[in-house]
Design a protein around this motif. Structure first.
Motif, PDB file in Angstrom:
ATOM      1  N   VAL A 141      -3.880  -7.932   6.317  1.00 58.58           N
ATOM      2  CA  VAL A 141      -5.275  -7.694   5.913  1.00 58.58           C
ATOM      3  C   VAL A 141      -5.498  -6.206   5.661  1.00 58.58           C
ATOM      4  O   VAL A 141      -6.196  -5.832   4.727  1.00 58.58           O
ATOM      5  CB  VAL A 141      -6.244  -8.242   6.989  1.00 58.58           C
ATOM      6  CG1 VAL A 141      -7.681  -7.928   6.630  1.00 58.58           C
ATOM      7  CG2 VAL A 141      -6.055  -9.738   7.168  1.00 58.58           C
ATOM      8  N   ALA A 142      -4.888  -5.363   6.490  1.00 57.38           N
ATOM      9  CA  ALA A 142      -5.022  -3.913   6.294  1.00 57.38           C
ATOM     10  C   ALA A 142      -4.446  -3.492   4.943  1.00 57.38           C
ATOM     11  O   ALA A 142      -4.994  -2.600   4.283  1.00 57.38           O
ATOM     12  CB  ALA A 142      -4.335  -3.165   7.425  1.00 57.38           C
ATOM     13  N   ASP A 143      -3.355  -4.133   4.522  1.00 60.47           N
ATOM     14  CA  ASP A 143      -2.788  -3.821   3.210  1.00 60.47           C
ATOM     15  C   ASP A 143      -3.746  -4.218   2.091  1.00 60.47           C
ATOM     16  O   ASP A 143      -3.893  -3.494   1.103  1.00 60.47           O
ATOM     17  CB  ASP A 143      -1.445  -4.529   3.032  1.00 60.47           C
ATOM     18  CG  ASP A 143      -0.368  -3.969   3.952  1.00 60.47           C
ATOM     19  OD1 ASP A 143      -0.530  -2.821   4.430  1.00 60.47           O
ATOM     20  OD2 ASP A 143       0.629  -4.675   4.200  1.00 60.47           O
ATOM     21  N   LYS A 144      -4.430  -5.360   2.246  1.00 57.37           N
ATOM     22  CA  LYS A 144      -5.409  -5.791   1.243  1.00 57.37           C
ATOM     23  C   LYS A 144      -6.595  -4.825   1.198  1.00 57.37           C
ATOM     24  O   LYS A 144      -7.118  -4.519   0.122  1.00 57.37           O
ATOM     25  CB  LYS A 144      -5.899  -7.200   1.552  1.00 57.37           C
ATOM     26  CG  LYS A 144      -4.852  -8.263   1.314  1.00 57.37           C
ATOM     27  CD  LYS A 144      -5.393  -9.635   1.650  1.00 57.37           C
ATOM     28  CE  LYS A 144      -4.325 -10.699   1.487  1.00 57.37           C
ATOM     29  NZ  LYS A 144      -4.832 -12.032   1.847  1.00 57.37           N
ATOM     30  N   ILE A 145      -7.000  -4.352   2.369  1.00 57.20           N
ATOM     31  CA  ILE A 145      -8.108  -3.394   2.430  1.00 57.20           C
ATOM     32  C   ILE A 145      -7.696  -2.072   1.786  1.00 57.20           C
ATOM     33  O   ILE A 145      -8.461  -1.451   1.054  1.00 57.20           O
ATOM     34  CB  ILE A 145      -8.562  -3.189   3.890  1.00 57.20           C
ATOM     35  CG1 ILE A 145      -9.217  -4.467   4.419  1.00 57.20           C
ATOM     36  CG2 ILE A 145      -9.529  -2.015   4.008  1.00 57.20           C
ATOM     37  CD1 ILE A 145      -9.488  -4.459   5.901  1.00 57.20           C
ATOM     38  N   ALA A 146      -6.456  -1.643   2.041  1.00 55.00           N
ATOM     39  CA  ALA A 146      -5.963  -0.380   1.470  1.00 55.00           C
ATOM     40  C   ALA A 146      -5.886  -0.442  -0.047  1.00 55.00           C
ATOM     41  O   ALA A 146      -6.045   0.586  -0.725  1.00 55.00           O
ATOM     42  CB  ALA A 146      -4.607  -0.040   2.061  1.00 55.00           C
ATOM     43  N   GLN A 147      -5.658  -1.624  -0.607  1.00 57.11           N
ATOM     44  CA  GLN A 147      -5.648  -1.754  -2.067  1.00 57.11           C
ATOM     45  C   GLN A 147      -7.029  -1.466  -2.652  1.00 57.11           C
ATOM     46  O   GLN A 147      -7.144  -0.932  -3.741  1.00 57.11           O
ATOM     47  CB  GLN A 147      -5.215  -3.158  -2.473  1.00 57.11           C
ATOM     48  CG  GLN A 147      -3.758  -3.428  -2.260  1.00 57.11           C
ATOM     49  CD  GLN A 147      -3.403  -4.885  -2.564  1.00 57.11           C
ATOM     50  OE1 GLN A 147      -4.271  -5.716  -2.780  1.00 57.11           O
ATOM     51  NE2 GLN A 147      -2.113  -5.166  -2.577  1.00 57.11           N
TER      52      GLN A 147
END
Length: 181
Positions: A141-147
């Motif tokens: 989820v953090a990777d999706k937020i970072a995108q």
């Protein structure tokens, strides 16, 4: 249908002499324009066209700014929804510890359980900013937020495979990942 000039004459707003003079001037102007090869520049039409183009450009710029603001609001709403839907428990209780991290130039801390601290250190959980506080979410989820916004993810550790240099005099000393401040 009578012309405007005829209507003004009947109403008594202009006299016949001025009407004839206006017709004569108009005929002279059109004859002169036809005879000369130069095109008569109508300054009023030209300035009106320029004003119309400037207004259209301003409108396009305002629309672009409005669309950009709407897009930023939509991204912020997506980030907030991702965090709220996937928020993990900090597990804080009697045996909790403080997990220290940096956010910008400031050192921040949150109280978490020892198990959650290990998950943050290993990179399973990440710390993200929600409003004025910090929440824990899974790494995916953090990777999706970072995108969407890389500034929303505060801590996202990764395990790196460090190569030990053969000539390193400190190769026998291991630096712990969970060093407490």
């Amino acid at each position: 249908m009578p012309s405007l000039q005829d209507q003004l004459l009947k109403a008594g707003l202009i006299d016949a002499k001025k009407a004839k003079q206006a017709n004569k001037d108009k005929r002279k102007e059109t004859n002169l324009a036809r005879r000369s090869s130069e095109e008569v520049v109508d300054e009023i039409k030209q300035s009106a066209e320029q004003a119309r183009q400037e207004k259209a450009e301003r409108d396009r710029e305002l629309n672009r700014q409005r669309d950009l603001e709407l897009q930023q609001k939509a991204i912020a709403a997506q980030i907030k929804q991702l965090i709220e839907n996937h928020c993990q428990s900090k597990g804080a209780g009697e045996n909790d510890v403080e997990y220290n991290f940096t956010h910008g130039k400031l050192i921040k801390k949150i109280r978490v359980s020892k198990k959650v601290q290990e998950q943050i250190i290993r990179g399973v959980l990440a710390v993200v900013k929600l409003g004025e506080g910090y929440e824990l979410v899974p790494r995916i989820v953090a990777d999706k937020i970072a995108q969407r916004d890389e500034h929303a993810v505060v801590v996202a550790n990764t395990k790196s495979s460090q190569q030990v240099d053969e000539d390193d005099p400190y190769k026998d000393y291991v630096i712990p990942d969970d060093l407490m401040w």
